[in-house]
Design a protein around this motif. Sequence first.
Motif, PDB file in Angstrom:
ATOM      1  N   VAL A 366       0.874  -1.122  -0.148  1.00  0.00           N
ATOM      2  CA  VAL A 366      -0.149   0.000   0.076  1.00  0.00           C
ATOM      3  C   VAL A 366       0.786   1.474  -0.020  1.00  0.00           C
ATOM      4  CG1 VAL A 366      -0.425   0.309   2.461  1.00  0.00           C
ATOM      5  CG2 VAL A 366      -1.992   1.100   0.967  1.00  0.00           C
ATOM      6  N   VAL A 367       2.074   1.186   0.704  1.00  0.00           N
ATOM      7  CA  VAL A 367       2.985   2.265   0.671  1.00  0.00           C
ATOM      8  C   VAL A 367       3.641   2.344  -0.529  1.00  0.00           C
ATOM      9  CG1 VAL A 367       4.924   3.410   1.830  1.00  0.00           C
ATOM     10  CG2 VAL A 367       3.468   2.132   3.274  1.00  0.00           C
ATOM     11  N   LYS A 368       3.950   1.547  -1.251  1.00  0.00           N
ATOM     12  CA  LYS A 368       4.543   1.420  -2.696  1.00  0.00           C
ATOM     13  C   LYS A 368       3.349   1.992  -3.710  1.00  0.00           C
ATOM     14  CE  LYS A 368       7.461  -2.460  -2.492  1.00  0.00           C
ATOM     15  NZ  LYS A 368       7.783  -3.999  -2.935  1.00  0.00           N
ATOM     16  N   GLN A 369       2.134   1.690  -3.520  1.00  0.00           N
ATOM     17  CA  GLN A 369       1.134   2.442  -4.117  1.00  0.00           C
ATOM     18  C   GLN A 369       1.147   3.714  -3.948  1.00  0.00           C
ATOM     19  OE1 GLN A 369      -0.818   0.779  -6.769  1.00  0.00           O
ATOM     20  NE2 GLN A 369      -1.645   3.025  -7.213  1.00  0.00           N
ATOM     21  N   LEU A 370       1.175   4.353  -2.826  1.00  0.00           N
ATOM     22  CA  LEU A 370       1.260   5.550  -2.275  1.00  0.00           C
ATOM     23  C   LEU A 370       2.055   6.456  -3.148  1.00  0.00           C
ATOM     24  CD1 LEU A 370       0.186   8.109  -0.766  1.00  0.00           C
ATOM     25  CD2 LEU A 370       1.825   7.093   0.990  1.00  0.00           C
ATOM     26  N   ILE A 371       3.410   5.791  -3.430  1.00  0.00           N
ATOM     27  CA  ILE A 371       4.456   6.511  -3.818  1.00  0.00           C
ATOM     28  C   ILE A 371       4.325   6.767  -5.327  1.00  0.00           C
ATOM     29  CG2 ILE A 371       7.103   6.672  -4.124  1.00  0.00           C
ATOM     30  CD1 ILE A 371       7.054   5.204  -1.456  1.00  0.00           C
ATOM     31  N   ARG A 372       3.828   5.592  -5.592  1.00  0.00           N
ATOM     32  CA  ARG A 372       3.523   5.666  -7.161  1.00  0.00           C
ATOM     33  C   ARG A 372       2.619   6.682  -7.763  1.00  0.00           C
ATOM     34  NH1 ARG A 372       4.265  -0.407  -6.831  1.00  0.00           N
ATOM     35  NH2 ARG A 372       1.811  -0.483  -6.885  1.00  0.00           N
ATOM     36  N   ASP A 373       1.389   6.611  -6.773  1.00  0.00           N
ATOM     37  CA  ASP A 373       0.362   7.442  -7.142  1.00  0.00           C
ATOM     38  C   ASP A 373       0.925   9.064  -7.117  1.00  0.00           C
ATOM     39  OD1 ASP A 373      -1.171   5.519  -7.606  1.00  0.00           O
ATOM     40  OD2 ASP A 373      -2.335   5.607  -5.808  1.00  0.00           O
ATOM     41  N   ASP A 376       2.813   9.973  -9.832  1.00  0.00           N
ATOM     42  CA  ASP A 376       1.979   9.766 -11.326  1.00  0.00           C
ATOM     43  C   ASP A 376       1.102  11.111 -11.131  1.00  0.00           C
ATOM     44  OD1 ASP A 376       3.028   7.624 -12.143  1.00  0.00           O
ATOM     45  OD2 ASP A 376       1.336   6.429 -11.497  1.00  0.00           O
ATOM     46  N   ILE A 377       0.690  11.656 -10.094  1.00  0.00           N
ATOM     47  CA  ILE A 377      -0.015  12.906 -10.026  1.00  0.00           C
ATOM     48  C   ILE A 377       0.794  14.031 -10.200  1.00  0.00           C
ATOM     49  CG2 ILE A 377      -1.427  14.093  -8.388  1.00  0.00           C
ATOM     50  CD1 ILE A 377      -2.539  11.511  -7.173  1.00  0.00           C
ATOM     51  N   PHE A 398       1.011  14.965  -3.045  1.00  0.00           N
ATOM     52  CA  PHE A 398       1.173  13.916  -2.018  1.00  0.00           C
ATOM     53  C   PHE A 398      -0.125  14.086  -1.357  1.00  0.00           C
ATOM     54  CE2 PHE A 398       1.816  12.491   2.426  1.00  0.00           C
ATOM     55  CZ  PHE A 398       2.567  11.286   2.386  1.00  0.00           C
ATOM     56  N   ARG A 399      -0.787  15.205  -1.028  1.00  0.00           N
ATOM     57  CA  ARG A 399      -2.170  15.288  -0.178  1.00  0.00           C
ATOM     58  C   ARG A 399      -3.188  14.407  -0.993  1.00  0.00           C
ATOM     59  NH1 ARG A 399      -5.983  20.503  -0.798  1.00  0.00           N
ATOM     60  NH2 ARG A 399      -7.720  19.748   0.672  1.00  0.00           N
ATOM     61  N   GLU A 400      -3.188  14.559  -2.320  1.00  0.00           N
ATOM     62  CA  GLU A 400      -4.204  14.053  -3.291  1.00  0.00           C
ATOM     63  C   GLU A 400      -4.226  12.401  -3.331  1.00  0.00           C
ATOM     64  OE1 GLU A 400      -5.871  14.274  -7.972  1.00  0.00           O
ATOM     65  OE2 GLU A 400      -4.561  15.830  -7.010  1.00  0.00           O
TER      66      GLU A 400
END
Length: 462
Positions: A366-373, A376-377, A398-400
């Motif tokens: 889930v943290v890997k997904q957070l960093i990827r998002d 990308d954003i 990062f907020r988004e």
Amino acid sequence: LKLQFLYFIERGERGGETMGGFAKMMLMMTMALMLVLLWGAISSNRSQEDHIRTIEKEKEQETVVFGDHLRNLEKRIEILDKEVLKERRLAEAHQQVIRELQDENKHRPPPPLPPPPPPPPVDPVNKVPVPTVLTPEGYSLYVPPPEWGGVRALKREAAKKEALITKQVAEASEKRLAMQPQTPWTPLGSIGVILNAYGDEKYVKDALAVARNLQAVMPMIKSITIWAHSANKPFLDEIAQEKPYIKPRYYEDVSIPYVVPKCPKFQAPPPMFLAKIVALTHSPYDTTIVMDNDINICNDFQHLYPTPQRNYDVASAVAPFARWGGSKSDPYANSTLPDDPGTRQAFFQFQERNVGIMILRTKKPVVKQLIRDWLDIYVKDVGDLFNCKKYFHEQPAFREALFKLKGQISERLLPLDKVCREGDAIIGCQLKKGCITDGCDMVHCHVNAMNRHKSRKEIMAR
């Protein structure tokens, strides 16, 4: 001349052999001269034919060269036509995006009207209202007398109120997060720090100062990765040989997406923030501590690590003020969320985080997904000059990204009295004396040179 020779021949026939022999000799000479002239004429004719053939060959060669040049020009014209068509399509796409944004803004509810201005303050001495002036926007601005501190003092009071609201939001969020169901506990594993030195040798020295400060306070941290440009490789590799806990990495060794090199409202070049996110995607640690180069470590902060009793996936602090803008709690400062009232209201209450200091369980999916998002954003937000004008740094992205995963990820907000960044939106952070401030484990400020990157113990000993 021929007739004359014939005359001599006739005389030779009449006058005897002597004259006839002379005439024959002259005839032979005449014939030889005629042969020479004939040969000269033939040779001249051949030279002219050769010259004509040479000219014709040169014309043929010029025709071939001209044809090649013409074909090259046609190819270049074709390439230019394609580029013009591409630019035209990009311009049309840009206009289409502008039209879509304009149409989107038409359907948005109008912003709420500003509250009516409060009554003007009263002079405590003369008991009369303080004079006011009208700003270009039509709002009245109080102009207190000099002994009150002027307009700047009023702005500072407003900044203090904003800081108080931020603290209340952080406390409420901390209570709400404490009631969340905890994720299953896993050991912390390897713990390391990532620092970024984006720029020349000066920024490498800043990162090394943070590393020295961290080692002085927490020598149990055995690995500090410093990302830098390969131009600084000789200097940084030499330091790493002397200090084994320094692990150099270089931006040129990894793939980095494109963002605009400059943006009018950004506090630093957008690629610098991008490099920070990309470096985090390559973290070798199970638990990663991310720090900016203006972090001052005051005390051991291991008590902020995840524990079985207070487990979390990511920890950061609420952004305490917004001198450089950012998204604060703007419900429209996003590029991927659905535009509906419920999402806007929830995003409004989800305040921007301070990513200058973070603790992340980087091996969790889930943290890997957070960093990827986040990556990308940010690339989407700052990939072109039109979008980047709405943002100031990497914190809105990062907020988004964190908001999109708030039902799947466990977060802890670091206490504001431990990660100190006291200040306002006018003059920035006010903790210029660094770790002298009581209670702070970290001070996130540009402090004065004497106390910069010094622990509280080092400052008090001096």
